[in-house]
Scaffold this motif. Structure first.
Motif, PDB file in Angstrom:
ATOM      1  N   ASN A  33       0.735  -1.296  -0.062  1.00  0.00           N
ATOM      2  CA  ASN A  33       0.044  -0.003   0.141  1.00  0.00           C
ATOM      3  C   ASN A  33       0.846   1.389  -0.074  1.00  0.00           C
ATOM      4  O   ASN A  33       1.971   1.251   0.421  1.00  0.00           O
ATOM      5  CB  ASN A  33      -0.607   0.080   1.264  1.00  0.00           C
ATOM      6  CG  ASN A  33      -1.962  -1.050   1.301  1.00  0.00           C
ATOM      7  OD1 ASN A  33      -2.743  -1.139   0.386  1.00  0.00           O
ATOM      8  ND2 ASN A  33      -1.838  -1.681   2.477  1.00  0.00           N
ATOM      9  N   GLY A  35       0.225   5.446   0.880  1.00  0.00           N
ATOM     10  CA  GLY A  35      -0.654   6.484   1.261  1.00  0.00           C
ATOM     11  C   GLY A  35      -0.065   7.749   1.827  1.00  0.00           C
ATOM     12  O   GLY A  35       1.132   8.034   1.984  1.00  0.00           O
ATOM     13  N   ALA A  49      -5.416   9.038   3.610  1.00  0.00           N
ATOM     14  CA  ALA A  49      -5.869   8.395   2.355  1.00  0.00           C
ATOM     15  C   ALA A  49      -4.733   7.308   1.915  1.00  0.00           C
ATOM     16  O   ALA A  49      -3.591   7.495   2.081  1.00  0.00           O
ATOM     17  CB  ALA A  49      -6.088   9.199   1.015  1.00  0.00           C
ATOM     18  N   THR A  50      -5.286   6.135   1.491  1.00  0.00           N
ATOM     19  CA  THR A  50      -4.374   4.981   1.312  1.00  0.00           C
ATOM     20  C   THR A  50      -4.776   4.266   0.091  1.00  0.00           C
ATOM     21  O   THR A  50      -6.073   4.241  -0.394  1.00  0.00           O
ATOM     22  CB  THR A  50      -4.398   4.022   2.360  1.00  0.00           C
ATOM     23  OG1 THR A  50      -4.009   4.647   3.568  1.00  0.00           O
ATOM     24  CG2 THR A  50      -3.460   2.843   2.086  1.00  0.00           C
ATOM     25  N   ILE A  51      -3.980   3.691  -0.656  1.00  0.00           N
ATOM     26  CA  ILE A  51      -4.330   3.071  -2.113  1.00  0.00           C
ATOM     27  C   ILE A  51      -3.560   1.728  -2.151  1.00  0.00           C
ATOM     28  O   ILE A  51      -2.229   1.752  -1.724  1.00  0.00           O
ATOM     29  CB  ILE A  51      -3.886   4.033  -3.229  1.00  0.00           C
ATOM     30  CG1 ILE A  51      -4.705   3.433  -4.563  1.00  0.00           C
ATOM     31  CG2 ILE A  51      -2.619   4.267  -3.334  1.00  0.00           C
ATOM     32  CD1 ILE A  51      -4.667   4.153  -5.708  1.00  0.00           C
ATOM     33  N   THR A  58      -9.029   2.175  -2.562  1.00  0.00           N
ATOM     34  CA  THR A  58      -8.800   3.184  -1.874  1.00  0.00           C
ATOM     35  C   THR A  58      -9.460   3.447  -0.373  1.00  0.00           C
ATOM     36  O   THR A  58     -10.365   2.794  -0.308  1.00  0.00           O
ATOM     37  CB  THR A  58      -8.930   4.462  -2.410  1.00  0.00           C
ATOM     38  OG1 THR A  58     -10.354   4.422  -2.860  1.00  0.00           O
ATOM     39  CG2 THR A  58      -8.117   4.440  -3.805  1.00  0.00           C
ATOM     40  N   TYR A  60     -10.256   6.496   2.379  1.00  0.00           N
ATOM     41  CA  TYR A  60     -10.048   7.963   2.845  1.00  0.00           C
ATOM     42  C   TYR A  60     -10.368   8.226   4.259  1.00  0.00           C
ATOM     43  O   TYR A  60     -11.717   7.357   4.775  1.00  0.00           O
ATOM     44  CB  TYR A  60     -11.230   8.814   1.963  1.00  0.00           C
ATOM     45  CG  TYR A  60     -10.371   8.721   0.479  1.00  0.00           C
ATOM     46  CD1 TYR A  60     -11.124   8.024  -0.229  1.00  0.00           C
ATOM     47  CD2 TYR A  60      -9.407   9.691   0.026  1.00  0.00           C
ATOM     48  CE1 TYR A  60     -10.501   8.041  -1.799  1.00  0.00           C
ATOM     49  CE2 TYR A  60      -9.127   9.703  -1.219  1.00  0.00           C
ATOM     50  CZ  TYR A  60      -9.616   8.778  -2.051  1.00  0.00           C
ATOM     51  OH  TYR A  60      -9.249   8.914  -3.500  1.00  0.00           O
ATOM     52  N   THR A  69      -8.507  13.288  -3.427  1.00  0.00           N
ATOM     53  CA  THR A  69      -8.221  11.938  -4.202  1.00  0.00           C
ATOM     54  C   THR A  69      -7.003  11.534  -4.322  1.00  0.00           C
ATOM     55  O   THR A  69      -6.031  12.307  -4.569  1.00  0.00           O
ATOM     56  CB  THR A  69      -8.760  12.367  -5.597  1.00  0.00           C
ATOM     57  OG1 THR A  69     -10.283  12.783  -5.739  1.00  0.00           O
ATOM     58  CG2 THR A  69      -8.945  11.100  -6.579  1.00  0.00           C
ATOM     59  N   ILE A  70      -6.676  10.225  -3.900  1.00  0.00           N
ATOM     60  CA  ILE A  70      -5.452   9.509  -4.094  1.00  0.00           C
ATOM     61  C   ILE A  70      -5.420   8.899  -5.465  1.00  0.00           C
ATOM     62  O   ILE A  70      -6.437   8.074  -5.893  1.00  0.00           O
ATOM     63  CB  ILE A  70      -5.212   8.612  -2.803  1.00  0.00           C
ATOM     64  CG1 ILE A  70      -3.632   8.194  -2.794  1.00  0.00           C
ATOM     65  CG2 ILE A  70      -6.175   7.632  -2.554  1.00  0.00           C
ATOM     66  CD1 ILE A  70      -3.489   7.498  -1.609  1.00  0.00           C
ATOM     67  N   SER A  71      -4.390   8.786  -6.067  1.00  0.00           N
ATOM     68  CA  SER A  71      -4.032   8.037  -7.362  1.00  0.00           C
ATOM     69  C   SER A  71      -2.169   7.424  -7.306  1.00  0.00           C
ATOM     70  O   SER A  71      -1.805   8.036  -6.559  1.00  0.00           O
ATOM     71  CB  SER A  71      -4.532   8.861  -8.432  1.00  0.00           C
ATOM     72  OG  SER A  71      -3.724  10.016  -8.325  1.00  0.00           O
TER      73      SER A  71
END
Length: 120
Positions: A33, A35, A49-51, A58, A60, A69-71
Motif C-alpha cells: 500500500n 498513502g 488516504a491509502t491506495i 482506496t 479515505y 483523491t489519491i491516485s
C-alpha cells in the motif's frame, strides 16, 4: 530500504487546491500500500488516504472524503494526493507512507514530510 521523495506542499487559501506527489525508489517491488498521513501541531499523526498498489482499492478518512483523491502511477512508483476545497483544519505536515510486505513481514517507510498550510 525504500526512499521516498515528496513534493507539492505549500500555502493556499481556504477553498483552494494542492497536489502532493511522492516518488518511491529502492526495494519497491514488495510495495503493498501507499498513502498519506498528516500531523497537525499538538495532534497525533492520522491516516488521510491509502491506495492498494496492485488492486487500486482506496481508503479515505471521513474528514477528507469527497475533497481529496489519491491516485498512483505504478510505472513511476509514484502516489499523488489531489486536495480540493481545502480548509484551515487541513493544515498539517503531510507524510508519504509506503507499506511493503515480504512474506509475513510488513514494514512502514516514511517520507520527510511536506508542509501544507491553509489560510482562512
Amino acid at each position: 530500504q525504500v526512499q521516498l521523495v515528496e513534493s507539492g506542499g505549500g500555502l493556499v487559501q481556504a477553498g483552494g487546491s494542492l497536489r502532493l506527489s511522492c516518488a518511491a525508489s529502492g526495494r519497491t517491488f514488495s510495495t503493498d500500500n501507499m498513502g498519506w498521513y498528516r500531523q497537525a501541531p499538538g495532534k497525533p499523526r492520522e491516516s488521510v488516504a491509502t491506495i492498494n498498489w496492485s488492486g487500486g482499492d482506496t481508503y479515505y478518512a471521513g474528514s477528507v472524503k469527497g475533497r481529496f483523491t489519491i491516485s498512483k502511477d505504478n510505472a513511476m512508483n509514484t502516489v499523488y494526493l489531489q486536495m480540493n476545497s481545502l480548509k484551515p483544519e487541513d493544515t498539517a505536515i503531510y507524510y508519504c507512507n509506503v507499506q511493503t510486505l515480504e512474506g509475513l513481514t510488513r514494514r512502514h517507510w516514511w517520507g520527510q514530510g511536506t508542509q501544507v498550510t491553509v489560510s482562512s
